[in-house]
Write a protein that holds these residues in place. Structure first.
Motif, mmCIF file in Angstrom:
data_model
loop_
_atom_site.group_PDB
_atom_site.id
_atom_site.type_symbol
_atom_site.label_atom_id
_atom_site.label_comp_id
_atom_site.label_asym_id
_atom_site.label_seq_id
_atom_site.Cartn_x
_atom_site.Cartn_y
_atom_site.Cartn_z
ATOM 1 N N ILE A 75 0.836 -1.207 0.000
ATOM 2 C CA ILE A 75 0.000 0.000 0.000
ATOM 3 C C ILE A 75 0.871 1.258 0.000
ATOM 4 O O ILE A 75 1.891 1.328 0.668
ATOM 5 C CB ILE A 75 -0.965 -0.022 1.207
ATOM 6 C CG1 ILE A 75 -2.135 0.915 0.972
ATOM 7 C CG2 ILE A 75 -0.264 0.283 2.500
ATOM 8 C CD1 ILE A 75 -3.299 0.673 1.894
ATOM 9 N N GLN A 76 0.438 2.254 -0.800
ATOM 10 C CA GLN A 76 1.192 3.497 -0.950
ATOM 11 C C GLN A 76 0.446 4.703 -0.390
ATOM 12 O O GLN A 76 1.072 5.645 0.086
ATOM 13 C CB GLN A 76 1.519 3.737 -2.427
ATOM 14 C CG GLN A 76 2.407 2.664 -3.030
ATOM 15 C CD GLN A 76 2.645 2.870 -4.511
ATOM 16 O OE1 GLN A 76 2.228 3.872 -5.088
ATOM 17 N NE2 GLN A 76 3.297 1.911 -5.147
ATOM 18 N N GLU A 77 -0.887 4.683 -0.472
ATOM 19 C CA GLU A 77 -1.692 5.796 0.048
ATOM 20 C C GLU A 77 -2.768 5.238 0.974
ATOM 21 O O GLU A 77 -3.508 4.340 0.587
ATOM 22 C CB GLU A 77 -2.336 6.587 -1.096
ATOM 23 C CG GLU A 77 -1.330 7.298 -1.991
ATOM 24 C CD GLU A 77 -2.004 8.164 -3.031
ATOM 25 O OE1 GLU A 77 -3.256 8.257 -3.011
ATOM 26 O OE2 GLU A 77 -1.299 8.753 -3.878
ATOM 27 N N LEU A 78 -2.848 5.793 2.185
ATOM 28 C CA LEU A 78 -3.794 5.306 3.188
ATOM 29 C C LEU A 78 -4.468 6.500 3.864
ATOM 30 O O LEU A 78 -3.790 7.375 4.404
ATOM 31 C CB LEU A 78 -3.057 4.450 4.226
ATOM 32 C CG LEU A 78 -3.881 3.876 5.379
ATOM 33 C CD1 LEU A 78 -5.008 2.996 4.853
ATOM 34 C CD2 LEU A 78 -2.992 3.085 6.332
ATOM 35 N N ASP A 79 -5.798 6.517 3.814
ATOM 36 C CA ASP A 79 -6.584 7.602 4.423
ATOM 37 C C ASP A 79 -7.484 7.016 5.504
ATOM 38 O O ASP A 79 -8.427 6.277 5.207
ATOM 39 C CB ASP A 79 -7.418 8.317 3.356
ATOM 40 C CG ASP A 79 -8.055 9.602 3.887
ATOM 41 O OD1 ASP A 79 -8.065 9.794 5.121
ATOM 42 O OD2 ASP A 79 -8.537 10.406 3.075
ATOM 43 N N LEU A 80 -7.204 7.342 6.765
ATOM 44 C CA LEU A 80 -7.983 6.860 7.910
ATOM 45 C C LEU A 80 -8.600 8.025 8.675
ATOM 46 O O LEU A 80 -8.962 7.888 9.834
ATOM 47 C CB LEU A 80 -7.086 6.055 8.851
ATOM 48 C CG LEU A 80 -6.387 4.825 8.255
ATOM 49 C CD1 LEU A 80 -5.394 4.247 9.249
ATOM 50 C CD2 LEU A 80 -7.401 3.770 7.846
ATOM 51 N N SER A 81 -8.756 9.157 8.032
ATOM 52 C CA SER A 81 -9.232 10.362 8.706
ATOM 53 C C SER A 81 -10.695 10.252 9.095
ATOM 54 O O SER A 81 -11.470 9.490 8.504
ATOM 55 C CB SER A 81 -9.025 11.587 7.807
ATOM 56 O OG SER A 81 -9.704 11.429 6.579
ATOM 57 N N GLU A 82 -11.067 11.025 10.124
ATOM 58 C CA GLU A 82 -12.445 11.140 10.609
ATOM 59 C C GLU A 82 -13.033 9.788 10.999
ATOM 60 O O GLU A 82 -14.109 9.395 10.578
ATOM 61 C CB GLU A 82 -13.325 11.834 9.562
ATOM 62 C CG GLU A 82 -12.879 13.262 9.261
ATOM 63 C CD GLU A 82 -13.851 14.022 8.395
ATOM 64 O OE1 GLU A 82 -15.061 13.973 8.681
ATOM 65 O OE2 GLU A 82 -13.393 14.672 7.437
#
Length: 540
Positions: free
Chosen positions: A299-306
């Protein structure tokens, strides 16, 4: 006798290979790499044991356990199945696709065949109009040995006209979700991967041949504002509470967007999507990240926001190819020491959490270029010892009280430094030695002065410092902007050095401008009502 000993010792010393000096940092990385390999081996063993146990449990729960064994699957053929429903993929669109899209179609056909083969009652699966690139790919994968009806003839030559029902999202007819499928009908799917660039193609083909047509009842289960085509980006902004464990079968999946849902937990099968390059899980209700996250090593981009994360497992350090990580607006209280193993990380957003400090291993993020830690509870400026590529630091609205020279020395590439809304009393002289610094925001701190040597930095374009109890810099100087501040500091620097003459002082000094009564009232109002709610000085 002594000469013999000397000869022997010299010969032994010549036989010894010269030792290669290895830095402590390289030794740490080597140990970390060896530890990761050991853990990976043990994890593989555990995973194999779990797979075996799941296979055993599945056989025990099945209606006919013999069908789930390898020998049983071989005997579970379409000709022996009780299901006579016919499903066909029409592959007449080969010439309209690129090599990459044809390869994607071939993978989807293989996945459909695999799922049908493992069903207790396989349906009658057909592929028609096989030609060109797809024919070569299927032949390479030995598709002729599959339990599937492969036809080179066009659809209309394989099935009677009245049996064909073409599935297309543009159709006004909707298949019923309550009534069973008709065994006398052939349900046809258009075999084209076009990324929605050829809208209405299958619908026009059905009208041209006067075939029956219909669309799937997707509207009954998912709210969609655009075309009724279920694509990757349509998984977001729904009311999903769980993901099916069958997602483990999507081994070739590279991008997944499941944002704006109601997910509280991720199934174990999710971590089998080992080919994932981009994952967006933002705006859900996730509270815990499994230690199996380390299996998504590509994995290169990970978004766990909010979400509602409070802690991360140490296995997050296995995501060594990660370049962008967004964890803003969670409840993080601390980060594991293994965070420093993400040496490919370039962009990191930890804003709006509850962090009180960052681990010392942050200094190992050698490729980090920008970091956002706004609106946390940091009291100590982080360690950026080896972050020589760091260009932007945004640490607004924290509880920082001081910054030392040693903490700023490694930041030779720093362009923007945002420290507004803290409790900093003084800035170190080292800040004037940052060769690439262009933007400095120290609004709403406790500064009483600025280092005079900042005036020597010719790259600085913007200094924001309102809302400080500045007693050594005139307020009218600050009000006139960055150029005025730099001239004032240069003037003061020459006076401190004792190199300025009286005429030079008059040249550098900033005359007080004549102002009207209205301008004076406006100035006094802004000076006595310090703005504390100005927006964050972000440069994204």
């Amino acid at each position: 006798m002594s000469t013999v000993v000397e000869e022997e010792t010299s010969s032994t010393t010549n036989d010894v290979e010269p030792t290669v000096k290895v830095s402590k940092n390289q030794q740490r990385k080597q140990k970390r790499y060896e530890l990761m390999l050991e853990r990976r081996k043990s994890k593989r063993k555990e995973e194999k044991a779990k797979q075996k146990q799941r296979r055993i449990d599945k056989i025990r729960k099945a209606e006919d356990p013999s069908l789930l064994t390898r020998h049983g699957l071989k005997s579970n053929r379409m000709e022996n199945s009780s299901c006579r429903i016919r499903i066909c993929i029409d592959c007449r669109y080969d010439s309209m696709m690129s090599d990459k899209d044809v390869g994607s179609l071939q993978k989807q056909i293989a996945f459909c065949y695999s799922a049908n083969r493992r069903a207790l009652a396989p349906c009658q699966f057909y592929i028609t109009n096989i030609d060109g690139q797809l024919d070569k790919r299927l032949e390479k994968n030995s598709a002729k040995n599959w339990d599937i009806h492969l036809r080179n003839e066009p659809l209309e030559q394989v099935f009677p006209h009245e049996d064909i029902l073409y599935l297309t999202s543009e159709s006004e007819n909707v298949l019923s979700s309550t009534e069973p499928l008709d065994e006398r009908t052939v349900y046809v799917i258009g075999g084209i991967v076009d990324h929605n660039s050829r809208k209405g193609l299958c619908y026009q083909l059905a009208l041209q041949h006067k075939w029956r047509h219909a669309r799937l009842p997707i509207d009954e289960f998912i709210k969609m504002n655009t075309r009724r085509v279920l694509a990757c980006n349509h998984v977001h902004n729904n009311q999903l509470t769980t993901l099916p464990d069958a997602i483990r079968g999507l081994r070739a999946l590279e991008k997944l967007v499941v944002s704006q849902n109601q997910l509280t937990i991720l199934p174990d099968g999710f971590y089998f999507c080992a080919s994932l390059l981009s994952l967006n899980l933002s705006r859900n209700r996730l509270t815990k990240l499994s230690n199996k996250i380390g299996q998504l090593s590509y994995i290169q981009e990970l978004d766990l926001s909010e979400n509602e994360f409070e802690l991360f497992p140490k296995e997050i350090g296995f995501l060594t190819k990660l370049t962008k990580l967004t964890v803003a607006k969670n409840r993080l209280r601390a980060l594991p020491h293994e965070f420093g193993a993400l040496y490919n990380l370039r962009s990191l957003d930890l804003s709006y959490n509850q962090l009180t400090q960052l681990p010392e291993s942050f200094g190992d993020l050698i490729n980090l270029e920008e970091i956002y830690v706004n609106a946390n509870r940091l009291t100590i400026f982080p360690c950026f010892n080896q972050c020589s590529r760091l260009k932007e630091i945004h640490m607004a609205d924290n509880q920082l009280t001081e910054i030392t020279d040693n903490q700023l020395k490694p930041l030779l590439s720093l362009i923007s430094l945002n420290l507004r809304g803290n409790k900093i009393h003084t800035l170190p002289d080292q800040i004037s030695l940052l060769p690439n610094l262009e933007r400095l925001d120290v609004t709403n701190n406790d500064l009483s002065d600025l280092p005079s040597k900042i005036a020597l930095n010719k790259k600085i374009k913007n200094i924001s410092m309102t809302g400080n109890p500045l007693g050594k810099i005139r307020k009218d100087v600050i009000r006139l902007g960055t150029d005025s501040i730099m001239k004032y500091l240069r003037n003061r620097l020459t006076i401190d050095d004792g190199t300025a003459s009286s005429t030079d002082q008059q040249t550098f000094d900033i005359p007080k401008s004549t102002e009207t009564d209205d301008e004076r009232k406006r100035r006094l109002y802004t000076e006595h009502h310090v703005v504390r709610t100005t927006g964050t000085f972000d440069y994204r």
